[in-house]
Design a protein around this motif. Structure first.
Motif, PDB file in Angstrom:
ATOM      1  N   ALA A  52      22.014  10.097 -11.990  1.00 11.35           N
ATOM      2  CA  ALA A  52      22.376  11.384 -11.392  1.00 11.35           C
ATOM      3  C   ALA A  52      23.836  11.402 -10.960  1.00 11.35           C
ATOM      4  O   ALA A  52      24.563  12.375 -11.191  1.00 11.35           O
ATOM      5  CB  ALA A  52      21.454  11.684 -10.209  1.00 11.35           C
ATOM      6  N   VAL A  53      24.280  10.328 -10.335  1.00 11.02           N
ATOM      7  CA  VAL A  53      25.653  10.290  -9.803  1.00 11.02           C
ATOM      8  C   VAL A  53      26.680  10.193 -10.916  1.00 11.02           C
ATOM      9  O   VAL A  53      27.755  10.787 -10.834  1.00 11.02           O
ATOM     10  CB  VAL A  53      25.810   9.133  -8.791  1.00 11.02           C
ATOM     11  N   ILE A  54      26.378   9.484 -11.998  1.00 11.55           N
ATOM     12  CA  ILE A  54      27.357   9.356 -13.089  1.00 11.55           C
ATOM     13  C   ILE A  54      27.505  10.684 -13.835  1.00 11.55           C
ATOM     14  O   ILE A  54      28.581  10.992 -14.365  1.00 11.55           O
ATOM     15  CB  ILE A  54      26.972   8.217 -14.071  1.00 11.55           C
ATOM     16  N   LEU A  55      26.440  11.497 -13.854  1.00 18.18           N
ATOM     17  CA  LEU A  55      26.481  12.726 -14.640  1.00 18.18           C
ATOM     18  C   LEU A  55      26.932  13.949 -13.852  1.00 18.18           C
ATOM     19  O   LEU A  55      27.714  14.758 -14.355  1.00 18.18           O
ATOM     20  CB  LEU A  55      25.090  13.017 -15.227  1.00 18.18           C
ATOM     21  N   ALA A  56      26.428  14.102 -12.638  1.00 15.49           N
ATOM     22  CA  ALA A  56      26.426  15.416 -12.000  1.00 15.49           C
ATOM     23  C   ALA A  56      27.647  15.727 -11.145  1.00 15.49           C
ATOM     24  O   ALA A  56      28.301  14.835 -10.601  1.00 15.49           O
ATOM     25  CB  ALA A  56      25.175  15.563 -11.147  1.00 15.49           C
ATOM     26  N   GLN A  57      27.902  17.026 -11.029  1.00 13.31           N
ATOM     27  CA  GLN A  57      28.827  17.520 -10.016  1.00 13.31           C
ATOM     28  C   GLN A  57      28.103  17.676  -8.683  1.00 13.31           C
ATOM     29  O   GLN A  57      28.703  17.498  -7.627  1.00 13.31           O
ATOM     30  CB  GLN A  57      29.410  18.868 -10.452  1.00 13.31           C
ATOM     31  N   LYS A  58      26.818  18.035  -8.767  1.00 12.69           N
ATOM     32  CA  LYS A  58      25.982  18.157  -7.573  1.00 12.69           C
ATOM     33  C   LYS A  58      24.653  17.471  -7.835  1.00 12.69           C
ATOM     34  O   LYS A  58      24.097  17.593  -8.925  1.00 12.69           O
ATOM     35  CB  LYS A  58      25.712  19.627  -7.227  1.00 12.69           C
ATOM     36  N   VAL A  59      24.157  16.758  -6.826  1.00 14.12           N
ATOM     37  CA  VAL A  59      22.837  16.144  -6.913  1.00 14.12           C
ATOM     38  C   VAL A  59      21.931  16.844  -5.905  1.00 14.12           C
ATOM     39  O   VAL A  59      22.252  16.914  -4.710  1.00 14.12           O
ATOM     40  CB  VAL A  59      22.886  14.629  -6.635  1.00 14.12           C
ATOM     41  N   ILE A  60      20.815  17.358  -6.403  1.00 13.92           N
ATOM     42  CA  ILE A  60      19.834  18.040  -5.566  1.00 13.92           C
ATOM     43  C   ILE A  60      18.733  17.047  -5.209  1.00 13.92           C
ATOM     44  O   ILE A  60      18.096  16.486  -6.097  1.00 13.92           O
ATOM     45  CB  ILE A  60      19.200  19.236  -6.309  1.00 13.92           C
ATOM     46  N   VAL A  61      18.531  16.813  -3.928  1.00  6.48           N
ATOM     47  CA  VAL A  61      17.452  15.944  -3.467  1.00  6.48           C
ATOM     48  C   VAL A  61      16.284  16.826  -3.050  1.00  6.48           C
ATOM     49  O   VAL A  61      16.426  17.692  -2.184  1.00  6.48           O
ATOM     50  CB  VAL A  61      17.897  15.059  -2.282  1.00  6.48           C
ATOM     51  N   MET A  62      15.127  16.610  -3.693  1.00  8.60           N
ATOM     52  CA  MET A  62      13.944  17.396  -3.351  1.00  8.60           C
ATOM     53  C   MET A  62      13.031  16.619  -2.420  1.00  8.60           C
ATOM     54  O   MET A  62      12.981  15.385  -2.464  1.00  8.60           O
ATOM     55  CB  MET A  62      13.192  17.804  -4.620  1.00  8.60           C
ATOM     56  N   SER A  63      12.335  17.343  -1.585  1.00  2.00           N
ATOM     57  CA  SER A  63      11.431  16.724  -0.624  1.00  2.00           C
ATOM     58  C   SER A  63      10.133  16.351  -1.301  1.00  2.00           C
ATOM     59  O   SER A  63       9.808  16.815  -2.398  1.00  2.00           O
ATOM     60  CB  SER A  63      11.141  17.710   0.516  1.00  2.00           C
ATOM     61  N   ALA A  64       9.372  15.486  -0.625  1.00  2.00           N
ATOM     62  CA  ALA A  64       8.017  15.194  -1.073  1.00  2.00           C
ATOM     63  C   ALA A  64       7.194  16.471  -1.015  1.00  2.00           C
ATOM     64  O   ALA A  64       7.542  17.425  -0.315  1.00  2.00           O
ATOM     65  CB  ALA A  64       7.403  14.110  -0.192  1.00  2.00           C
ATOM     66  N   ARG A  65       6.108  16.485  -1.808  1.00  2.00           N
ATOM     67  CA  ARG A  65       5.282  17.681  -1.903  1.00  2.00           C
ATOM     68  C   ARG A  65       4.877  18.201  -0.528  1.00  2.00           C
ATOM     69  O   ARG A  65       4.468  17.404   0.326  1.00  2.00           O
ATOM     70  CB  ARG A  65       4.031  17.360  -2.733  1.00  2.00           C
ATOM     71  N   PRO A  66       4.976  19.541  -0.338  1.00  2.00           N
ATOM     72  CA  PRO A  66       5.419  20.538  -1.311  1.00  2.00           C
ATOM     73  C   PRO A  66       6.928  20.486  -1.533  1.00  2.00           C
ATOM     74  O   PRO A  66       7.697  20.304  -0.590  1.00  2.00           O
ATOM     75  CB  PRO A  66       4.996  21.866  -0.668  1.00  2.00           C
ATOM     76  N   GLY A  67       7.336  20.627  -2.775  1.00  3.84           N
ATOM     77  CA  GLY A  67       8.737  20.464  -3.129  1.00  3.84           C
ATOM     78  C   GLY A  67       9.629  21.552  -2.562  1.00  3.84           C
ATOM     79  O   GLY A  67       9.351  22.745  -2.688  1.00  3.84           O
ATOM     80  N   ARG A  68      10.702  21.121  -1.926  1.00  2.00           N
ATOM     81  CA  ARG A  68      11.734  22.017  -1.417  1.00  2.00           C
ATOM     82  C   ARG A  68      13.086  21.352  -1.656  1.00  2.00           C
ATOM     83  O   ARG A  68      13.158  20.144  -1.873  1.00  2.00           O
ATOM     84  CB  ARG A  68      11.561  22.275   0.091  1.00  2.00           C
ATOM     85  N   ILE A  69      14.143  22.132  -1.591  1.00  2.00           N
ATOM     86  CA  ILE A  69      15.485  21.563  -1.686  1.00  2.00           C
ATOM     87  C   ILE A  69      15.819  20.944  -0.331  1.00  2.00           C
ATOM     88  O   ILE A  69      16.016  21.646   0.657  1.00  2.00           O
ATOM     89  CB  ILE A  69      16.539  22.626  -2.051  1.00  2.00           C
ATOM     90  N   LYS A  70      15.830  19.621  -0.294  1.00  2.00           N
ATOM     91  CA  LYS A  70      16.070  18.917   0.969  1.00  2.00           C
ATOM     92  C   LYS A  70      17.553  18.866   1.283  1.00  2.00           C
ATOM     93  O   LYS A  70      17.983  19.082   2.419  1.00  2.00           O
ATOM     94  CB  LYS A  70      15.508  17.496   0.866  1.00  2.00           C
ATOM     95  N   GLU A  71      18.361  18.552   0.264  1.00  2.00           N
ATOM     96  CA  GLU A  71      19.798  18.415   0.490  1.00  2.00           C
ATOM     97  C   GLU A  71      20.543  18.521  -0.835  1.00  2.00           C
ATOM     98  O   GLU A  71      20.000  18.211  -1.897  1.00  2.00           O
ATOM     99  CB  GLU A  71      20.102  17.060   1.139  1.00  2.00           C
ATOM    100  N   ILE A  72      21.779  18.995  -0.765  1.00  2.00           N
ATOM    101  CA  ILE A  72      22.657  19.069  -1.931  1.00  2.00           C
ATOM    102  C   ILE A  72      23.888  18.215  -1.643  1.00  2.00           C
ATOM    103  O   ILE A  72      24.583  18.430  -0.659  1.00  2.00           O
ATOM    104  CB  ILE A  72      23.077  20.519  -2.234  1.00  2.00           C
TER     105      ILE A  72
END
Length: 277
Positions: free
Chosen positions: A218-238
């Protein structure tokens, strides 16, 4: 002030006031699966904005809804509530502006590399000459020029995935959705395809939404990495990856790279432990 900006930039104050439409906008998205043992909430109130030509990677514990989110953006599944728009238009099904690459290559075993890459072009009505020219261009781009007449059974796993990527690029989608495309490959092939994907993205310019379990990837490819929470899935942090391109395998030794990787890994591991409870 607005008049001054108009004089300097050549853009009217009215144009300056109009915000750019995000390439992908996800609003209050939820997905509930109805099972025999009760409802399963895969995604809950998920919100995300992705800009044009942005490379975004999504990480998180297994079962957090990453693939469900990709499938909804692709139009392969429908949300229970909320919406996904591409260029301001709501996604209601698959569309030619979105291409998908899965972990499983999904190649036609009875077709050559050339014919596999031509397949989507044929469905879209390109002439035989146009199909061949475009397919050959993308086959060469992924380094398989000498294998254009080979069949999938004659290719390694990494080569098959290159064919899948060439096929996706050949139809020139504006958005490329990739669900762990390198997950089944050995480390050396994976590293090589990471670099090839980055080179292709920088030259071709697509909006990329890439799912992976590998934080380093993820870090080698992305401009932004989205961290999702454990179920139920939500955007935890960008997390913004403030490492300049071009990147290669040597980038992984950079102090800043290691710092960002460790920061993201700690967040993902924390969500994994929550999921285990």
């Amino acid at each position: 002030m607005a008049r001054a900006a108009e004089i300097v930039t050549g853009i009217s104050s009215a144009e300056l006031a109009v915000p750019a439409v995000p390439k992908i906008e996800i609003k209050d998205l939820s997905k509930i699966y109805n099972g025999r043992n009760g409802d399963v909430v895969a995604l809950q109130n998920t919100n995300l904005t992705i800009n044009e030509n942005e490379f975004v990677c999504v990480v998180g514990p297994s079962g957090c809804g990453k693939t469900t989110l990709l499938n909804i953006i692709a139009g392969l599944e429908h949300a229970s509530s909320g919406s996904v728009t591409v260029d301001g238009k709501e996604v209601k099904g698959p569309g030619k502006e979105r291409g998908v690459v899965f972990q499983q290559y999904a190649l036609f075993p009875w077709k050559t590399v050339l014919k596999n890459v031509e397949f989507g072009l044929k469905l879209r009505g390109y002439s035989k000459a146009e199909r061949r020219e475009r397919a050959e261009h993308y086959i060469e781009m992924v380094g398989l020029k000498d294998f254009a007449q080979a069949y999938p059974k004659e290719l390694s796993g990494g080569m098959k995935q290159r064919v899948a990527i060439a096929r996706a690029y050949a139809v020139q989608p504006e958005v490329l959705l990739m669900d762990e495309p390198f997950g089944a490959l050995d480390a050396q092939t994976r590293a090589q395809l990471q670099e090839e994907l980055l080179n292709t993205w920088q030259s071709e310019k697509r909006t990329c939404f890439f799912i992976t379990h590998d934080v380093e990837e993820a870090v080698i490819l992305a401009q932004k990495v989205i961290v999702m929470s454990a179920r139920p899935g939500r955007i935890k942090e960008i997390i913004n990856v403030d490492i300049p391109y071009p990147r290669n395998q040597a980038t992984k030794l950079d102090e800043r790279f290691i710092q960002i990787k460790n920061e993201i890994w700690e967040k993902v591991y924390r969500e994994y432990m929550e999921y285990k409870k």
